[in-house]
Design an enzyme around this catalytic site. Structure first.
Site, PDB file in Angstrom:
ATOM      1  N   CYS A  33       1.912 -28.182  24.709  1.00 54.56           N
ATOM      2  CA  CYS A  33       2.296 -28.266  23.222  1.00 54.56           C
ATOM      3  C   CYS A  33       2.862 -27.056  23.121  1.00 54.56           C
ATOM      4  CB  CYS A  33       0.949 -28.439  22.448  1.00 54.56           C
ATOM      5  SG  CYS A  33      -0.162 -27.194  22.715  1.00 54.56           S
ATOM      6  N   ASP A 436      43.879 -20.062  17.109  1.00 60.77           N
ATOM      7  CA  ASP A 436      45.117 -19.496  18.030  1.00 60.77           C
ATOM      8  C   ASP A 436      46.102 -20.512  18.138  1.00 60.77           C
ATOM      9  OD1 ASP A 436      46.634 -17.554  19.590  1.00 60.77           O
ATOM     10  OD2 ASP A 436      46.048 -19.065  21.251  1.00 60.77           O
TER      11      ASP A 436
END
Length: 760
Positions: A33, A436
């Protein structure tokens, strides 16, 4: 679409090791857990020299950054074992990955066989039959389940107590021991001839259900790591290396050296990266790039290890081996993403750290409360046991990493490599996507977009002359002219007496006639007028094109040359780029181009891509791109994320400055290193696909966390009030982990939406 930000702790990226540092990966056994995750992390961080440690429950692994040391790994292994967990060897991990789906089911089968007789009387009661197994038989069936099959719960719970913390194993051990102990007390203190109601079945069934849930969870985990296994499987074991004697020998891929010559037969996987020396073929690169169509390869073309050779036999020279290959880098990126911890997971870990102690207090309060209410001890104890069982936080620890593993794995299969979990978590919040221009939205190579002869001159003949004159040049503009002539089927002759004029052009003889290809600068120096082509030149310059002029030597003309044709060059948009930007705008996000080109060229390309002038940032120096990205981020005021997409070295600062950087896989290594996401095909459509898988993965994380908390938050009061028996609580707790894993695995069915692939 809900773009609200996740309420999470700030990201704490695992730092890169320093000059004397190293990064180690350890497989961890025994974690159940989120509390286990926290305890292992704390133990690792206490080891001298450790700079950072991140533990992942879904992969059952730990990544540690520490100062280089001869005993470093040994100290880490001892720390893990002292915390009560095991260190899994890689060979064992590989065997488990390849194991049968039924591996590990033996203990579960024994638990089911021993528990089923205990449950039968409960089932019979539903049919109106009232009978019960003798107490001694219940004891014989339940005790092996409790103390043999359930021994690991006691062991892990004991280590948790020693560490002054709690975990799922402690809750199960305490809860089931209380049920078993209560049954023993009721049995031993019962009056002669009286058969008391015992709770052996509750303890045995809870342990069996938890084991069943963990086994189902393990099966699901194997599926979430299928992407990594599939990538590893792309590596063929042998390569056909050509020896110095000319003979061919099968050599293990690990022993192939850079510079070796390798034979690749039709249908074989290409063993390593290289370059074609001889032959031609078609190569299937779909597992690496997501591109479904085979790619033609000729002499000089690059080959990527792991891709599948088509119908041709080729010789290749090895250019990269080992960790330097494209496949190795892809595997590394995916493993990094799956080992990383998302920002939201850190909040879950903080909650889990206090969750188990709080549950113990609630269970004790339940016991005391029912006793004070006048209920018998057995009833109060059983309800406290139900609280302990329903509250196990297994699902909390799996909710985030399971979804991230599934999301990054399926994205990798479609050519989207997500380097870190933070990029995956942030991309869905994108409000601005900046690109770009050159090499990202455009092909990155100039093309001849216009060839205008002087009126009355034959266009095809002049284009053939221009191509012939430049056929021996490696200049990008010269190659563009030659390519254009060949595409039109025009003859390209060999020029004579060719002479390059630096920065101005070139001159030579074609078909015994002297010609020159000149820049406008050289044309001005020669004082040669453009004449009838002046207006055409101005129009092309307004569109941002680069111009050259074809001249013919003529002593009678001004400057000694006569203008014959005007050539305009420009970069071309990538196929499907306009449609891909339209898909992004429909999400909706704002679009921007950040380009270093002159304004006319940038605006012209923006118009061709469907962008308005205000969406184009032109004449931006490489050093200023990051500043422009920062301005875009500031303009959002924290309400959303900025994504930057680029491919060049000069884009790296902007990629790093953005909330999420996406690098084209066709670009430079520097850009890919700075980006959180790499798009392997260099396809603009993958940007929208990356945002889509990010959105779906974050949605799965939220769903998983919701269900994990619902099981615990709703289940605890129901159990405390007596509405849930320990058996039902155990089934619900096991179901919570399985449901979280199953929900995450639905991501494996994800495909990039068809609308994102206009070329298909």
């Amino acid at each position: 679409m809900n773009n609200a930000p996740l309420q999470s702790a700030p990201a704490e990226a695992c730092p890169l090791p320093g000059p004397d540092g190293q990064t180690l990966d350890l497989g961890i056994e025994g974690m159940t857990c989120a509390s286990c995750v926290s305890r292992v992390e704390r133990a690792l961080k206490k080891v001298p020299g450790v700079e950072a440690a991140t533990v992942n429950l879904a992969t059952e692994s730990a990544r540690i950054v520490m100062q280089a040391s001869e005993q470093g790994e040994a100290l880490l292994r001892r720390a893990v074992r002292d915390a009560g967990y095991g260190v899994r060897e890689q060979a064992l991990a590989d065997a488990q990955d390849q194991a049968s789906p039924w591996t590990g089911f033996g203990p579960v089968a024994w638990g089911l066989a021993l528990s089923l007789p205990l449950v039968l009387p409960m089932l019979a009661e539903l049919l109106g039959r009232h009978w019960m197994l003798p107490a001694w038989l219940q004891f014989l069936l339940a005790t092996p389940v409790q103390f043999i099959l359930g021994a690991h719960f006691y062991k892990a719970g004991w280590y948790a107590l020693k560490a002054r913390t709690g975990n799922m194993d402690l809750l199960v051990a305490v809860g089931t021991s209380a049920g078993w102990g209560l049954s023993m007390w009721l049995w031993l203190t019962a009056k002669a001839g009286v058969v008391p109601h015992l709770y052996f079945e509750a303890s045995a069934v809870v342990i069996t259900l938890v084991m069943l849930g963990k086994w189902l969870e393990l099966r699901a985990k194997r599926q979430t790591t299928s992407a990594i296994r599939a990538l590893h499987a792309l590596r063929p074991p042998l390569a056909h290396v050509v020896l110095k004697s000319g003979e061919t020998a099968d050599v293990p891929v690990a022993e192939v050296l850079r510079g070796d010559v390798v034979v690749v037969l039709p249908g074989e996987r290409i063993p390593v990266d290289g370059q074609v020396l001889e032959g031609r073929t078609q190569v299937d690169e779909s597992m690496l790039t997501g591109e479904p169509l085979p790619v033609a390869k000729e002499v000089g073309a690059s080959l990527t290890g792991g891709s599948i050779n088509g119908e041709g036999r080729v010789l290749m020279r090895v250019t990269a081996v080992g960790r330097d290959t494209v496949l190795a880098r892809i595997i590394g990126l995916v493993e990094d993403a799956q080992a990383a911890k998302a920002p939201i997971q850190r909040l879950v870990d903080q909650v889990s750290a206090v969750f188990v102690p709080v549950v113990m207090v609630v269970a004790l309060a339940t016991l005391v409360g029912w006793l004070l209410a006048g209920q018998p001890l057995e009833l109060a104890l059983i309800r406290a046991v139900a609280v302990l069982v329903i509250a196990c936080p297994c699902a909390l620890g799996l909710a985030t990493p399971a979804a991230i593993m599934a999301g990054t794995g399926v994205a990798a299969r479609h050519g989207i490599l997500i380097k870190d979990a933070q990029a995956l978590e942030l991309a869905h919040r994108a409000k601005v996507v900046a690109f770009d221009k050159t090499g990202t939205l455009t092909v990155g190579q100039p093309r001849l977009v216009a060839f205008e002869p002087v009126p009355g001159q034959p266009r095809e003949d002049l284009l053939a002359v221009a191509a012939s004159l430049q056929s021996g040049s490696e200049h990008p503009l010269a190659r563009a002219v030659v390519q254009a002539a060949r595409e039109e089927g025009l003859p390209v002759a060999s020029p004579q007496n060719v002479q390059a004029v630096a920065g101005r052009g070139m001159q030579g003889e074609v078909n015994a006639q002297r010609h020159a290809v000149a820049s406008l600068r050289w044309l001005e120096e020669l004082a040669v007028p453009l004449g009838a082509l002046q207006s055409v030149a101005e129009q092309q310059q307004a569109r941002g094109a680069t111009l050259s002029v074809l001249l013919k030597h003529d002593l009678a003309a001004p400057g000694g040359y006569q203008v014959q044709a005007l050539m305009a060059f420009a970069d071309e948009p990538k196929a499907g780029a306009r449609e891909a930007l339209a898909a992004l705008r429909a999400r909706p996000v704002q679009l921007r181009i950040i380009s270093g080109d002159n304004r006319a060229a940038a605006l012209a390309m923006g118009a061709r891509l469907g962008l308005a002038p205000e969406e184009v940032m032109a004449e931006v120096l490489p050093a200023d791109k990051a500043r422009r990205v920062a301005e875009l981020k500031a303009g959002l005021h924290g309400q959303g994320a900025v994504v930057m997409v680029g491919d060049g070295v000069n884009d790296a600062p902007a990629l790093a400055a953005a909330d999420v950087g996406m690098a084209m896989g066709t670009g430079t290594d520097v850009a890919m290193h700075a980006a959180g996401v790499t798009l392997m095909r260099g396809d603009v459509a993958l940007v929208a696909a990356a945002l889509d898988i990010s959105h779906r993965t974050v949605l799965k994380i939220r769903q998983n966390l919701f269900w994990a908390f619902v099981y615990n938050v709703a289940g605890i009061p129901l159990a405390a009030l007596g509405y849930l028996s320990p058996v039902v609580a155990g089934a619900a707790m096991a179901l919570s982990s399985v449901s979280v894993m199953a929900n995450a695995l639905t991501l494996k069915r994800w495909r990039p939406p068809a609308s994102l692939h206009p070329r298909a």
